[in-house]
Design an enzyme around this catalytic site. Structure first.
Site, PDB file in Angstrom:
ATOM      1  N   ASN A  81       0.836  -1.164  -0.144  1.00 16.32           N
ATOM      2  CA  ASN A  81       0.017  -0.067   0.085  1.00 16.32           C
ATOM      3  C   ASN A  81       0.764   1.119   0.241  1.00 16.32           C
ATOM      4  O   ASN A  81       0.257   2.401  -0.234  1.00 16.32           O
ATOM      5  CB  ASN A  81      -1.072  -0.011   1.282  1.00 16.32           C
ATOM      6  CG  ASN A  81      -0.141  -0.134   2.605  1.00 16.32           C
ATOM      7  OD1 ASN A  81       0.631  -1.182   2.440  1.00 16.32           O
ATOM      8  ND2 ASN A  81      -0.501   0.719   3.547  1.00 16.32           N
ATOM      9  N   GLN A 141      -5.083  -3.137  -2.065  1.00 17.38           N
ATOM     10  CA  GLN A 141      -4.302  -2.226  -2.958  1.00 17.38           C
ATOM     11  C   GLN A 141      -4.508  -2.822  -4.375  1.00 17.38           C
ATOM     12  O   GLN A 141      -4.259  -2.236  -5.393  1.00 17.38           O
ATOM     13  CB  GLN A 141      -2.881  -1.821  -2.568  1.00 17.38           C
ATOM     14  CG  GLN A 141      -3.137  -0.991  -1.481  1.00 17.38           C
ATOM     15  CD  GLN A 141      -3.551   0.362  -1.822  1.00 17.38           C
ATOM     16  OE1 GLN A 141      -3.153   0.864  -2.857  1.00 17.38           O
ATOM     17  NE2 GLN A 141      -3.928   1.346  -0.813  1.00 17.38           N
ATOM     18  N   CYS A 148      -3.688   4.697   7.287  1.00 17.38           N
ATOM     19  CA  CYS A 148      -4.163   4.357   8.557  1.00 17.38           C
ATOM     20  C   CYS A 148      -3.266   4.647   9.438  1.00 17.38           C
ATOM     21  O   CYS A 148      -3.260   4.275  10.837  1.00 17.38           O
ATOM     22  CB  CYS A 148      -4.346   2.678   8.725  1.00 17.38           C
ATOM     23  SG  CYS A 148      -5.584   2.028   7.371  1.00 17.38           S
TER      24      CYS A 148
END
Length: 374
Positions: free
Chosen positions: A146, A174, A318
């Site tokens: 990612n 992803q 995140c």
């Protein structure tokens, strides 16, 4: 605003939004047996069938979740808790959802081995083979990283695991919609996806579970074959189905457009003094460009880009707000200072050449300003 953070989340595709409007007013609970419930169940299962068709699996092999993080957690914790004990193999460059699940399992007595990537971020099947033990119950390797976009040989790893009788999970959040990610392409026993990465709504995802695999339910209930209790989000599930269907339809053409824009962007970025690429030069998602600007202040880079109207990121969304450098970049050999001086650009369906060129010019100015601030 020039939006180049598609790896964090994508805009809702207008066609998907229009399709979702058809089910907004369907308020029945899909678990109810009356007419309103049956109507809701019909549209819920149509959404599931669209997702399943896009993934190349049976609808019954899909468990609907709230997104990629829950899908990863259900796969890893579900396998481990169903076994009771054992060893898990993964990598140092997984999404935080996977790494956190593994840390939690270690508190319960499970053991894990995290494989070290090479400088381009690659993990090889031979590394997995060497890490396997008689008590290994699961291997989990991400399909597309990612942060740096490196693409992993998950099909080969899946075949290796199958030959050893070990379950294999891949986080394809992803990957789906950007590289071929059907069950037959990945070969995994468990596959995690999330709608908002391929122009669907946020808050919905799915976990593919190969027929015959049993998991320990993390959210017990009657729904989703007992694996995920709670009333399903009908508009979101239906929207995910529409988005998955469109992603499959445009897959033969869209990656080529993204690759052209990616090459255009990275060529301009890498022409700047002491700006270096992170990730594999060729085995990389067509939408990811992650670069390090040596000697720059990382926070200043992003703030300056934002002030100039360019939305990019320092890594995984995140980990936003974290003062720690990217664990992915340090794993591939970047120092903490270099990792902090890195920016991830990610392009998508609505990106234009003009936006790419303007972003490259803005980055050049942002690097100049942030180096002066150090």
């Amino acid at each position: 605003m020039i939006y180049l953070d598609y790896a964090a989340t994508t805009p809702l595709d207008p066609e998907v939004k229009a399709g979702m409007e058809r089910v907004w007013e369907i308020f029945g609970n899909p678990s109810s047996i009356h007419a309103a419930g049956r109507e809701a169940r019909h549209w819920l299962e149509e959404g599931r069938e669209r997702i399943a068709k896009a993934l190349g699996c049976r609808p019954r092999e899909l468990i609907l979740t709230a997104g990629g993080t829950e899908s990863d957690a259900l796969a890893i914790l579900g396998v481990a808790l169903s076994k009771g004990r054992g060893h898990i193999v993964s990598t140092q460059i997984e999404h935080s959802a996977v790494l956190t699940a593994l840390k939690n399992l270690e508190r319960l007595g499970f053991e894990s081995t995290l494989l070290q990537p090479d400088a381009a971020g690659l993990i090889y099947p031979e590394q997995v083979a060497e890490a396997l033990r008689p008590d290994t119950i699961l291997v989990s390797v991400i399909a597309v990283n990612n942060e740096i976009g490196t693409v992993y040989p998950v099909k080969a790893i899946a075949e290796l695991c199958s030959s050893k009788g070990v379950l294999f999970h891949t986080d394809a959040v992803q990957a789906f919609g950007t590289v071929p990610s059907r069950v037959e392409d990945l070969g995994a026993d468990l596959i995690s996806t999330a709608a908002h990465k391929f122009y669907g709504p946020k808050g919905v995802g799915a976990l593919y579970i190969r027929k015959g695999i049993e998991l320990f339910p993390l959210m017990p209930g009657k729904q989703e074959q007992g694996y995920r209790g709670g009333t399903e989000n009908l508009p979101a599930v239906y929207g995910m189905g529409l988005a998955a269907e469109k992603a499959t339809m445009v897959l033969p053409q869209e990656p080529q457009k993204l690759l052209s824009l990616r090459v255009r962007l990275e060529t301009q970025l890498l022409a700047l003094p002491e700006v270096e690429l992170n990730g594999h030069p060729t085995l990389r998602s067509p939408k990811h460009v992650n670069v390090t600007a040596r000697g720059a202040d990382g926070e200043g880079l992003l703030l300056n880009l934002d002030m100039m109207g360019v939305s990019a990121s320092s890594g995984s969304a995140c980990a936003s707000g974290s003062l720690e450098p990217s664990h992915v970049l340090t794993a591939i050999g970047r120092s903490k200072a270099e990792a902090k001086a890195s920016v991830r650009f990610s392009i998508g369906r609505f990106t234009t050449q003009a936006e790419v060129d303007a972003a490259a010019q803005a980055f050049a100015e942002a690097v100049k300003r942030s180096r002066l601030a150090v």
